[in-house]
Write a protein that holds these residues in place. Structure first.
Motif, mmCIF file in Angstrom:
data_model
loop_
_atom_site.group_PDB
_atom_site.id
_atom_site.type_symbol
_atom_site.label_atom_id
_atom_site.label_comp_id
_atom_site.label_asym_id
_atom_site.label_seq_id
_atom_site.Cartn_x
_atom_site.Cartn_y
_atom_site.Cartn_z
ATOM 1 N N LEU A 96 -0.384 -7.211 17.749
ATOM 2 C CA LEU A 96 0.259 -6.961 17.690
ATOM 3 C C LEU A 96 1.393 -6.526 16.253
ATOM 4 O O LEU A 96 2.552 -4.933 15.977
ATOM 5 C CB LEU A 96 1.597 -7.447 18.355
ATOM 6 C CG LEU A 96 3.139 -7.355 18.651
ATOM 7 C CD1 LEU A 96 3.250 -6.441 19.826
ATOM 8 C CD2 LEU A 96 3.696 -8.667 19.119
ATOM 9 N N LEU A 97 1.692 -6.931 14.898
ATOM 10 C CA LEU A 97 2.467 -6.484 14.591
ATOM 11 C C LEU A 97 1.981 -4.910 13.340
ATOM 12 O O LEU A 97 2.326 -4.211 12.683
ATOM 13 C CB LEU A 97 2.654 -7.646 13.337
ATOM 14 C CG LEU A 97 3.303 -8.767 13.618
ATOM 15 C CD1 LEU A 97 3.273 -9.712 12.181
ATOM 16 C CD2 LEU A 97 4.582 -8.469 14.064
ATOM 17 N N ALA A 102 2.480 0.167 12.085
ATOM 18 C CA ALA A 102 2.149 2.291 13.526
ATOM 19 C C ALA A 102 2.553 2.848 13.813
ATOM 20 O O ALA A 102 3.194 3.811 13.168
ATOM 21 C CB ALA A 102 0.653 2.014 13.665
ATOM 22 N N GLU A 103 3.921 2.072 14.461
ATOM 23 C CA GLU A 103 4.474 2.662 15.307
ATOM 24 C C GLU A 103 6.343 2.919 14.689
ATOM 25 O O GLU A 103 6.557 4.133 14.939
ATOM 26 C CB GLU A 103 5.714 2.301 16.754
ATOM 27 C CG GLU A 103 6.432 2.540 17.486
ATOM 28 C CD GLU A 103 5.534 4.091 18.097
ATOM 29 O OE1 GLU A 103 6.853 5.156 18.185
ATOM 30 O OE2 GLU A 103 4.620 3.718 18.339
ATOM 31 N N LEU A 104 6.259 2.453 13.713
ATOM 32 C CA LEU A 104 8.047 2.307 12.419
ATOM 33 C C LEU A 104 7.178 3.103 11.232
ATOM 34 O O LEU A 104 8.147 3.948 11.286
ATOM 35 C CB LEU A 104 7.849 1.777 11.979
ATOM 36 C CG LEU A 104 8.560 0.408 12.663
ATOM 37 C CD1 LEU A 104 8.818 -1.454 12.196
ATOM 38 C CD2 LEU A 104 9.959 1.036 13.399
ATOM 39 N N GLN A 109 7.648 9.271 9.744
ATOM 40 C CA GLN A 109 7.439 10.719 9.409
ATOM 41 C C GLN A 109 8.223 11.054 10.056
ATOM 42 O O GLN A 109 8.521 12.259 9.939
ATOM 43 C CB GLN A 109 5.750 10.242 9.893
ATOM 44 C CG GLN A 109 4.586 11.924 9.368
ATOM 45 C CD GLN A 109 5.575 11.604 7.828
ATOM 46 O OE1 GLN A 109 5.204 10.891 7.017
ATOM 47 N NE2 GLN A 109 5.293 13.509 7.418
ATOM 48 N N LEU A 110 8.485 10.891 11.302
ATOM 49 C CA LEU A 110 9.245 12.444 12.341
ATOM 50 C C LEU A 110 10.329 12.423 11.758
ATOM 51 O O LEU A 110 10.576 14.163 11.735
ATOM 52 C CB LEU A 110 8.904 12.097 13.754
ATOM 53 C CG LEU A 110 7.801 12.209 14.491
ATOM 54 C CD1 LEU A 110 7.836 11.226 16.020
ATOM 55 C CD2 LEU A 110 7.312 13.303 14.490
#
Length: 115
Positions: A96-97, A102-104, A109-110
């Protein structure tokens, strides 16, 4: 002595892993261990197998792989000691971490691309 030992406590070895690594009985590992029923964390003793610090007297004895290798070489006089610590399978919390990280990173990056 080339031995692989699995670890479950952040790279530390329990009594069973030390027993398997040193090829000694469970009772002898307890005799080698630097423990005292009246003292929670005994002072370092170079002639004994020193466990990691414990917070409570009922905590399981855990040993650092380097301490087990030192004890095998210096006290038991076993030559060519190599202890390979195998990484445990990731836990659901670790997975989960990793997903959160990865999402952060993708959000970061966006945001970098937009500015």
């Amino acid at each position: 002595m080339d031995t692989e030992a699995s670890t479950e406590w952040n790279g530390l070895m329990d009594i069973e892993a030390v027993q398997k690594t040193l090829n000694r009985s469970r009772a002898s590992i307890y005799r080698y261990a630097n423990t005292d029923p009246t003292i929670l964390n005994s002072p370092y003793d170079p002639t004994r197998l020193n466990p990691e610090l414990r917070l409570h007297k009922d905590d399981v004895l855990l040993f650092h792989p380097n301490e087990v290798a030192r004890f095998a070489k210096d006290v038991l006089k076993i030559k060519n000691v190599t202890i390979e610590v195998l990484e445990a399978a990731p836990t659901p919390t670790q997975e989960l971490l990793q997903a959160i990280l990865a999402e952060l990173q993708s959000i970061h990056q966006l945001l970098k691309e937009r500015s």
